[in-house]
Design a protein around this motif. Sequence first.
Motif, PDB file in Angstrom:
ATOM      1  N   VAL A  30      -3.145  -0.459  -6.249  1.00 29.56           N
ATOM      2  CA  VAL A  30      -3.131   0.344  -7.479  1.00 29.56           C
ATOM      3  C   VAL A  30      -2.454   1.684  -7.239  1.00 29.56           C
ATOM      4  O   VAL A  30      -1.658   2.149  -8.069  1.00 29.56           O
ATOM      5  N   VAL A  31      -2.734   2.300  -6.102  1.00 28.08           N
ATOM      6  CA  VAL A  31      -2.102   3.586  -5.795  1.00 28.08           C
ATOM      7  C   VAL A  31      -0.592   3.429  -5.688  1.00 28.08           C
ATOM      8  O   VAL A  31       0.171   4.240  -6.213  1.00 28.08           O
ATOM      9  N   ARG A  32      -0.151   2.347  -5.011  1.00 28.28           N
ATOM     10  CA  ARG A  32       1.289   2.109  -4.885  1.00 28.28           C
ATOM     11  C   ARG A  32       1.921   1.850  -6.246  1.00 28.28           C
ATOM     12  O   ARG A  32       3.021   2.327  -6.530  1.00 28.28           O
ATOM     13  N   MET A  33       1.243   1.090  -7.098  1.00 27.57           N
ATOM     14  CA  MET A  33       1.774   0.803  -8.435  1.00 27.57           C
ATOM     15  C   MET A  33       1.902   2.076  -9.258  1.00 27.57           C
ATOM     16  O   MET A  33       2.880   2.271  -9.975  1.00 27.57           O
ATOM     17  N   ARG A  34       0.912   2.955  -9.159  1.00 29.72           N
ATOM     18  CA  ARG A  34       0.971   4.199  -9.939  1.00 29.72           C
ATOM     19  C   ARG A  34       2.040   5.140  -9.410  1.00 29.72           C
ATOM     20  O   ARG A  34       2.697   5.835 -10.178  1.00 29.72           O
ATOM     21  N   ARG A  35       2.196   5.169  -8.088  1.00 27.69           N
ATOM     22  CA  ARG A  35       3.149   6.107  -7.496  1.00 27.69           C
ATOM     23  C   ARG A  35       4.591   5.650  -7.696  1.00 27.69           C
ATOM     24  O   ARG A  35       5.457   6.444  -8.046  1.00 27.69           O
ATOM     25  N   GLN A  36       4.855   4.369  -7.484  1.00 29.34           N
ATOM     26  CA  GLN A  36       6.235   3.875  -7.519  1.00 29.34           C
ATOM     27  C   GLN A  36       6.618   3.247  -8.849  1.00 29.34           C
ATOM     28  O   GLN A  36       7.803   3.143  -9.147  1.00 29.34           O
ATOM     29  N   GLY A  37       5.664   2.784  -9.603  1.00 29.10           N
ATOM     30  CA  GLY A  37       5.976   2.096 -10.850  1.00 29.10           C
ATOM     31  C   GLY A  37       6.060   0.595 -10.645  1.00 29.10           C
ATOM     32  O   GLY A  37       6.368   0.121  -9.553  1.00 29.10           O
ATOM     33  N   THR A  38       5.796  -0.128 -11.706  1.00 31.09           N
ATOM     34  CA  THR A  38       5.741  -1.587 -11.629  1.00 31.09           C
ATOM     35  C   THR A  38       7.071  -2.196 -11.217  1.00 31.09           C
ATOM     36  O   THR A  38       7.125  -3.061 -10.341  1.00 31.09           O
TER      37      THR A  38
END
Length: 53
Positions: A30-38
């Motif tokens: 979730v952190v990676r998705m929020r930081r980098q985008g889907t």
Amino acid sequence: MSFTFLLSALALVAVLGLFVAIFAGGVAYVVRMRRQGTEAVLAGARKRRELRA
């Protein structure tokens, strides 16, 4: 302490460790998705899959 108690305690610790690992992996995702985008995360996954093949 009896052998069965120690075995039960060990099984409980193993199951709790598995749940913690799954939860930590979900949080990291979730952190990676929020930081980098889907789109960036999916593009990175596609790129890694193509490099493996």
